[in-house]
Design a protein around this motif. Structure first.
Motif, PDB file in Angstrom:
ATOM      1  N   PRO A   1       0.060   1.753 -10.925  1.00 10.63           N
ATOM      2  CA  PRO A   1      -0.416   1.909 -12.376  1.00 10.63           C
ATOM      3  C   PRO A   1      -1.633   2.757 -12.355  1.00 10.63           C
ATOM      4  CG  PRO A   1      -1.202   0.162 -10.051  1.00 10.63           C
ATOM      5  CD  PRO A   1      -0.076   0.951 -10.015  1.00 10.63           C
ATOM      6  N   LYS A   2      -2.203   3.453 -13.633  1.00  7.40           N
ATOM      7  CA  LYS A   2      -3.360   4.219 -13.448  1.00  7.40           C
ATOM      8  C   LYS A   2      -4.431   3.594 -13.524  1.00  7.40           C
ATOM      9  CE  LYS A   2      -1.246   8.152 -14.763  1.00  7.40           C
ATOM     10  NZ  LYS A   2      -1.428   9.556 -14.270  1.00  7.40           N
ATOM     11  N   GLN A   3      -4.867   2.141 -14.149  1.00  5.79           N
ATOM     12  CA  GLN A   3      -5.607   2.199 -13.502  1.00  5.79           C
ATOM     13  C   GLN A   3      -5.769   0.522 -12.679  1.00  5.79           C
ATOM     14  OE1 GLN A   3      -6.816   0.573 -17.715  1.00  5.79           O
ATOM     15  NE2 GLN A   3      -8.175   2.548 -17.821  1.00  5.79           N
ATOM     16  N   LEU A   4      -6.277   0.279 -11.887  1.00  3.30           N
ATOM     17  CA  LEU A   4      -6.330  -0.855 -10.709  1.00  3.30           C
ATOM     18  C   LEU A   4      -7.810  -1.373 -10.549  1.00  3.30           C
ATOM     19  CD1 LEU A   4      -4.550  -2.313  -8.748  1.00  3.30           C
ATOM     20  CD2 LEU A   4      -4.483  -0.336  -6.721  1.00  3.30           C
ATOM     21  N   TYR A   5      -7.698  -2.390 -10.419  1.00  6.93           N
ATOM     22  CA  TYR A   5      -9.331  -3.010 -10.629  1.00  6.93           C
ATOM     23  C   TYR A   5      -8.844  -3.773  -9.366  1.00  6.93           C
ATOM     24  CZ  TYR A   5     -10.014  -1.364 -15.138  1.00  6.93           C
ATOM     25  OH  TYR A   5     -10.004  -0.715 -16.257  1.00  6.93           O
TER      26      TYR A   5
ATOM     27  N   MET B   1      -9.402   3.867  -9.521  1.00  8.25           N
ATOM     28  CA  MET B   1     -10.119   2.526  -9.756  1.00  8.25           C
ATOM     29  C   MET B   1     -11.588   2.594 -10.579  1.00  8.25           C
ATOM     30  SD  MET B   1      -9.307   1.399  -5.554  1.00  8.25           S
ATOM     31  CE  MET B   1      -8.434   1.727  -4.904  1.00  8.25           C
ATOM     32  N   PRO B   2     -10.831   1.917 -11.711  1.00 10.63           N
ATOM     33  CA  PRO B   2     -12.522   2.534 -11.847  1.00 10.63           C
ATOM     34  C   PRO B   2     -13.480   1.666 -11.961  1.00 10.63           C
ATOM     35  CG  PRO B   2     -11.108   1.592 -13.951  1.00 10.63           C
ATOM     36  CD  PRO B   2     -10.088   1.695 -12.448  1.00 10.63           C
TER      37      PRO B   2
ATOM     38  N   LEU C   1       0.923  -1.366  -0.079  1.00 15.16           N
ATOM     39  CA  LEU C   1       0.297  -0.153   0.053  1.00 15.16           C
ATOM     40  C   LEU C   1       0.865   1.433   0.365  1.00 15.16           C
ATOM     41  CD1 LEU C   1      -3.028  -0.554   2.451  1.00 15.16           C
ATOM     42  CD2 LEU C   1      -3.358  -0.527   0.119  1.00 15.16           C
ATOM     43  N   ARG C   2       2.284   1.139   0.611  1.00  8.43           N
ATOM     44  CA  ARG C   2       2.832   2.424   0.955  1.00  8.43           C
ATOM     45  C   ARG C   2       3.228   2.697  -0.479  1.00  8.43           C
ATOM     46  NH1 ARG C   2       4.118   0.264   5.475  1.00  8.43           N
ATOM     47  NH2 ARG C   2       6.576  -0.868   4.632  1.00  8.43           N
ATOM     48  N   THR C   3       3.359   1.318  -0.898  1.00  6.96           N
ATOM     49  CA  THR C   3       4.574   1.889  -2.550  1.00  6.96           C
ATOM     50  C   THR C   3       3.501   2.090  -3.648  1.00  6.96           C
ATOM     51  OG1 THR C   3       5.788  -1.180  -2.338  1.00  6.96           O
ATOM     52  CG2 THR C   3       4.973   0.451  -4.114  1.00  6.96           C
ATOM     53  N   LEU C   4       2.364   1.311  -3.256  1.00 10.42           N
ATOM     54  CA  LEU C   4       0.981   2.217  -5.020  1.00 10.42           C
ATOM     55  C   LEU C   4       0.834   4.096  -4.491  1.00 10.42           C
ATOM     56  CD1 LEU C   4      -1.887  -0.389  -4.210  1.00 10.42           C
ATOM     57  CD2 LEU C   4      -0.361  -0.512  -6.335  1.00 10.42           C
ATOM     58  N   ASN C   5       0.829   4.452  -3.190  1.00 10.86           N
ATOM     59  CA  ASN C   5       0.216   5.299  -2.132  1.00 10.86           C
ATOM     60  C   ASN C   5       1.716   6.761  -2.650  1.00 10.86           C
ATOM     61  OD1 ASN C   5      -1.984   6.150  -1.554  1.00 10.86           O
ATOM     62  ND2 ASN C   5      -0.964   4.340   0.898  1.00 10.86           N
ATOM     63  N   SER C   6       2.886   6.099  -3.067  1.00 13.40           N
ATOM     64  CA  SER C   6       3.968   6.720  -3.304  1.00 13.40           C
ATOM     65  C   SER C   6       3.983   6.580  -5.691  1.00 13.40           C
ATOM     66  CB  SER C   6       5.268   6.221  -2.710  1.00 13.40           C
ATOM     67  OG  SER C   6       5.818   5.221  -3.114  1.00 13.40           O
ATOM     68  N   SER C   7       3.084   5.843  -5.639  1.00 13.11           N
ATOM     69  CA  SER C   7       3.813   5.643  -7.230  1.00 13.11           C
ATOM     70  C   SER C   7       2.430   5.837  -8.143  1.00 13.11           C
ATOM     71  CB  SER C   7       3.558   4.491  -7.160  1.00 13.11           C
ATOM     72  OG  SER C   7       4.040   4.115  -9.068  1.00 13.11           O
ATOM     73  N   LYS C   8       2.459   6.641  -8.838  1.00 11.91           N
ATOM     74  CA  LYS C   8       1.040   6.959  -9.879  1.00 11.91           C
ATOM     75  C   LYS C   8       1.238   6.250 -11.227  1.00 11.91           C
ATOM     76  CE  LYS C   8       3.312  12.330 -10.460  1.00 11.91           C
ATOM     77  NZ  LYS C   8       3.471  13.079 -11.276  1.00 11.91           N
TER      78      LYS C   8
ATOM     79  N   PHE D   1      -6.061   4.452   1.860  1.00 13.06           N
ATOM     80  CA  PHE D   1      -6.392   4.168  -0.593  1.00 13.06           C
ATOM     81  C   PHE D   1      -6.760   4.357  -0.973  1.00 13.06           C
ATOM     82  CE2 PHE D   1      -5.144   1.054  -3.758  1.00 13.06           C
ATOM     83  CZ  PHE D   1      -4.121   2.070  -4.443  1.00 13.06           C
ATOM     84  N   VAL D   2      -8.019   3.619  -0.525  1.00  9.67           N
ATOM     85  CA  VAL D   2      -9.453   3.425  -1.706  1.00  9.67           C
ATOM     86  C   VAL D   2      -9.753   4.565  -1.605  1.00  9.67           C
ATOM     87  CG1 VAL D   2     -11.334   2.522  -2.161  1.00  9.67           C
ATOM     88  CG2 VAL D   2      -9.650   1.584  -0.752  1.00  9.67           C
ATOM     89  N   LYS D   3      -9.705   5.742  -0.489  1.00  6.94           N
ATOM     90  CA  LYS D   3     -10.669   7.223  -0.196  1.00  6.94           C
ATOM     91  C   LYS D   3      -9.766   7.916  -1.015  1.00  6.94           C
ATOM     92  CE  LYS D   3     -13.902   7.202   2.263  1.00  6.94           C
ATOM     93  NZ  LYS D   3     -15.417   7.416   2.762  1.00  6.94           N
ATOM     94  N   SER D   4      -8.641   7.740  -1.158  1.00  7.89           N
ATOM     95  CA  SER D   4      -7.476   8.913  -2.123  1.00  7.89           C
ATOM     96  C   SER D   4      -7.028   8.520  -2.766  1.00  7.89           C
ATOM     97  CB  SER D   4      -6.595   9.689  -0.893  1.00  7.89           C
ATOM     98  OG  SER D   4      -5.376   7.966  -0.777  1.00  7.89           O
ATOM     99  N   ASN D   5      -7.191   6.898  -3.966  1.00  6.98           N
ATOM    100  CA  ASN D   5      -6.694   6.969  -5.231  1.00  6.98           C
ATOM    101  C   ASN D   5      -8.464   6.654  -5.435  1.00  6.98           C
ATOM    102  OD1 ASN D   5      -4.139   6.431  -5.360  1.00  6.98           O
ATOM    103  ND2 ASN D   5      -4.967   5.862  -3.090  1.00  6.98           N
TER     104      ASN D   5
END
Length: 748
Positions: free
Chosen positions: A468-472, A498-499, A459-466, A490-494
């Motif tokens: 993937p642009k599309q995460l399901y 998330m399509p 989750l830290r890695t996902l938060n620090s990276s742009k 993480f869900v709230k801020s990204n």
């Protein structure tokens, strides 16, 4: 000076006139191949055909009909110069277009060369083209050939010079589907000397040797849909210039031979799709060194020979999807070093290793979805430096975090990874890290797995990276408890990444989507030592409040509650229909047409009011108030009566007011959820099709009575409301003798 000046002016004027004439000539030449609204108006004015023009789409439709009205020709023009000709016949087979109809066909304005010509069920058609002065077209599609069992050069017409310019030809049975087998005559393609592209979609079961000989020097692209049982090697052998061959919907089975493709050494694209192939000879592709694209999908292949692709050193795209492959030979792809796309979807593969895959130095796309994969060796993609798209969805994969790290380690160009619909619970923590090999990942699909949480480091890695642009992430049993705060944040801020954000829910599916929950919704605060007391007090208060509200509602809505209970057959021991209807004045309201008044007043009414038991009945002739609105009296009569008796006759069907009375009664019965209508058929119903749709449907779904049939009065009284008083012994015996309506199906 003046003369000199005039001379200069004259020269300028002359040059201007010449340029204008040249410009107009060029404009005329440019527009010589188009069809305008003026052309359409001229056709309508000068011929017996009707032309309509659509300015917005720059299209036109011309309709011509023969004198005997048995043949119609519609000419459609699209984008100014694409022509579609459709013929319609009243008979079951093609007929020669009558001379009188041909004579009335118009010229298509300034069009001489159609960019695209489509012929529908006009055979022969060259006479039509000659009449319309269409001299040539390079693209010709002929549809609707299902009525021809044998196709020859003369099937197109006697004037075949028009066909010499065709370079792209399509022959199709569409839109009709041919039932009988069709044959292609040996002279069929002699009238197409310049043909480069050919598509055949016919019910052909055999191709004669030499049929394509006239096309040997020109044909480059051949597509054939049919029902061949043997590969047409003899028919195809003259086509040595062929570079693209597509064979679909045939029945080759295990009858392919090693030399079937021997004469087609220049082939670059080969498709054998949906051909029911069960076996391939080991060297069937040995004579195709130039092959770049090969599709063998939608067949029944279970095993591939190890040396099948030994000559395909230039092969770039290979599709083996939709087969029955269970394993792959270790040497199968060794010579396919330039392969960039490999499709193995919809097979029965259970495990995968690096030895089973082609050299990965060039591979860009790999489809392994919809198999039975449960094991992928750690080094399978170690050399996949160019791999950008990997599809592994719909398998049985379940790996640890470390195993997934080993698997993804070599894919430095990966942009899309599909892992949905497996049984995964873990993912490599470093898979999205900027310094990891998969740092270019744009799309990651983890739907329909067994994930309950994502590790804090991931989750830290996902938060620090742009990326993937599309995460399901939806359709996983996510644990929503006090430990899920990081994931929830993480869900709230990204959400923009998330399509499927609105489908992302906790394991407890009763909760709202995760994006709509607050942290307190998934993690109750610590209530301390008094938590049990507080929870008990809250529960007791809620129960007391519910009992008070229930009591108040019962006393305020007692009658409505009784109606609802009776309609749903609940607590019948505590409620009766008579109690629900005690406020109604009448036992029944008789709805009838005034032409049936004698029957009602002299037969039906006395039988109900003077019989045993006696019923109180309402009829409009006697009980309605003079001068009141009819609509209001209909509503009042239905509402004040426990039953509505419909006297259905020919006169009732024709009566507007009578039909309104039925609708009122039917709606009242629907609102209360119980049957209140008694249908009595009086006389023969001849015009049954004139019935309202609502009444016809009711007649089909419900029992009815017919005047004059046996047991009529007994069944009618049974359907009426039953009195609540204590009956005498004789009355009880009488009631016991009565038989329910549904035991007596209505007479035909």
């Amino acid at each position: 000076m003046i003369i000199s000046h005039l001379t200069r002016v004259g020269m300028v004027t002359l040059i201007a006139l010449v340029l204008r004439q040249y410009y107009c000539h060029c404009q005329t030449g440019l527009e010589a191949q188009s069809f305008s609204s003026a052309d359409c108006s001229l056709i309508t004015m000068k011929s017996s055909c009707n032309c309509t023009y659509d300015v917005g789409y720059e299209s036109a439709k011309i309709d011509c009909r023969s004198a005997d009205e048995r043949t119609d020709i519609r000419i459609s023009i699209y984008e100014k110069s694409a022509v579609d000709i459709t013929c319609r016949y009243t008979g079951a087979s093609y007929v020669v277009i009558a001379e009188e109809l041909l004579a009335r066909l118009p010229r298509l304005g300034s069009i001489r060369k159609a960019d695209f010509l489509d012929i529908h069920e006009c055979m022969p058609f060259t006479a039509i083209l000659a009449r319309m002065a269409l001299t040539q077209s390079e693209i010709l599609h002929i549809d609707g050939l299902s009525k021809l069992t044998r196709l020859t050069a003369q099937s197109f017409g006697h004037n075949t010079s028009y066909l010499h310019s065709v370079v792209d030809l399509e022959l199709s049975v569409q839109p009709a589907i041919a039932q009988a087998a069709q044959r292609l005559n040996a002279d069929l393609f002699t009238v197409f000397p310049n043909l480069r592209t050919l598509k055949i979609d016919l019910n052909v079961t055999k191709l004669d040797a030499g049929i394509f000989t006239p096309l040997a020097a020109t044909l480059n692209d051949f597509t054939f849909y049919g029902r061949l049982r043997e590969f047409p090697s003899a028919a195809l052998s003259p086509l040595r210039q062929l570079s693209m061959l597509f064979l679909m919907r045939h029945q080759f089975g295990d009858r392919l031979r090693e030399d079937d493709l021997a004469s087609l050494s220049l082939l670059e694209q080969l498709t054998l799709n949906s051909c029911n192939i069960t076996k391939l000879p080991a060297r069937i592709f040995a004579s195709l060194p130039a092959l770049r694209q090969l599709k063998l999908n939608r067949n029944e292949l279970r095993v591939l020979p190890p040396s099948l692709f030994v000559a395909q050193m230039h092969l770039q795209s290979l599709d083996l999807g939709d087969n029955q492959l269970e394993t792959l030979s270790r040497t199968l792809f060794h010579h396919a070093t330039k392969l960039t796309s490999l499709a193995l979807y919809h097979n029965r593969l259970t495990m995968l290793s690096a030895q089973m895959l082609p050299p990965l130095n060039a591979l860009v796309g790999l489809r392994l979805d919809n198999n039975l994969l449960h094991t992928i060796a750690a080094d399978s993609f170690a050399d996949a430096k160019q791999l950008q798209f990997l599809e592994l969805h719909n398998n049985r994969l379940n790996w640890s975090s470390a195993e997934s790290c080993d698997l993804l380690a070599g894919m430095s160009s990966l942009m899309a990874l599909g892992l949905q619909n497996n049984t995964l619970q873990h993912l490599c923590d470093q898979s999205i890290a900027p310094n990891y090999t998969t740092s270019k990942l744009y799309t990651l699909d983890l739907r329909y797995n067994k994930f309950t949480h994502l590790s804090a480091s991931l989750l830290r890695t996902l938060n620090s990276s742009k990326l993937p642009k599309q995460l399901y992430l939806s359709h996983n049993p996510w644990m929503c408890d006090c430990g899920a705060q990081t994931f929830h944040n993480f869900v709230k801020s990204n959400r923009e990444r998330m399509p499927d954000i609105m489908e992302l829910r906790c394991a407890d599916m009763q909760l709202a989507p995760l994006i709509e929950l607050s942290y307190n919704d998934i993690c109750l605060p610590d209530l301390g030592v008094n938590a049990r007391f507080v929870l008990g007090l809250i529960s007791l208060s809620a129960l007391s409040l519910m009992l008070i509200i229930t009591a108040l509602c019962y006393y305020k809505y007692k009658l409505q509650l009784q109606v609802w209970l009776y309609a749903h057959q609940l607590c019948l021991c505590c409620i009766s229909e008579a109690e629900l209807d005690r406020e109604r004045k009448y036992d029944a309201f008789i709805s009838y047409a005034h032409q049936d008044e004698h029957f009602v007043e002299h037969e039906l009414l006395p039988g109900l009011e003077q019989g045993t038991p006696a019923f109180k009945v309402c009829i409009h002739a006697r009980d309605w108030l003079a001068g009141a609105f009819i609509t209001e009296q209909i509503i009042d009569s239905v509402e004040d009566s426990r039953r509505t008796i419909i006297v259905l006759s020919e006169s009732f069907i024709a009566s507007h007011w009578a039909r309104m009375e039925f609708r009122m009664a039917h709606q009242s019965a629907l609102n209360e959820g119980r049957s209140r209508i008694i249908l009595v058929i009086y006389g023969d119903l001849v015009n049954i099709e004139l019935l309202d749709q609502e009444l016809r449907a009711y007649l089909k779904m419900n029992t009815y009575l017919k005047w004059g049939e046996p047991w009529f009065w007994e069944k009618l009284r049974y359907a009426m409301p039953h009195p609540t008083r204590v009956w005498t012994r004789s009355a009880r015996v009488r009631q016991a003798d009565e038989i329910p309506l549904h035991d007596f199906p209505p007479s035909a």
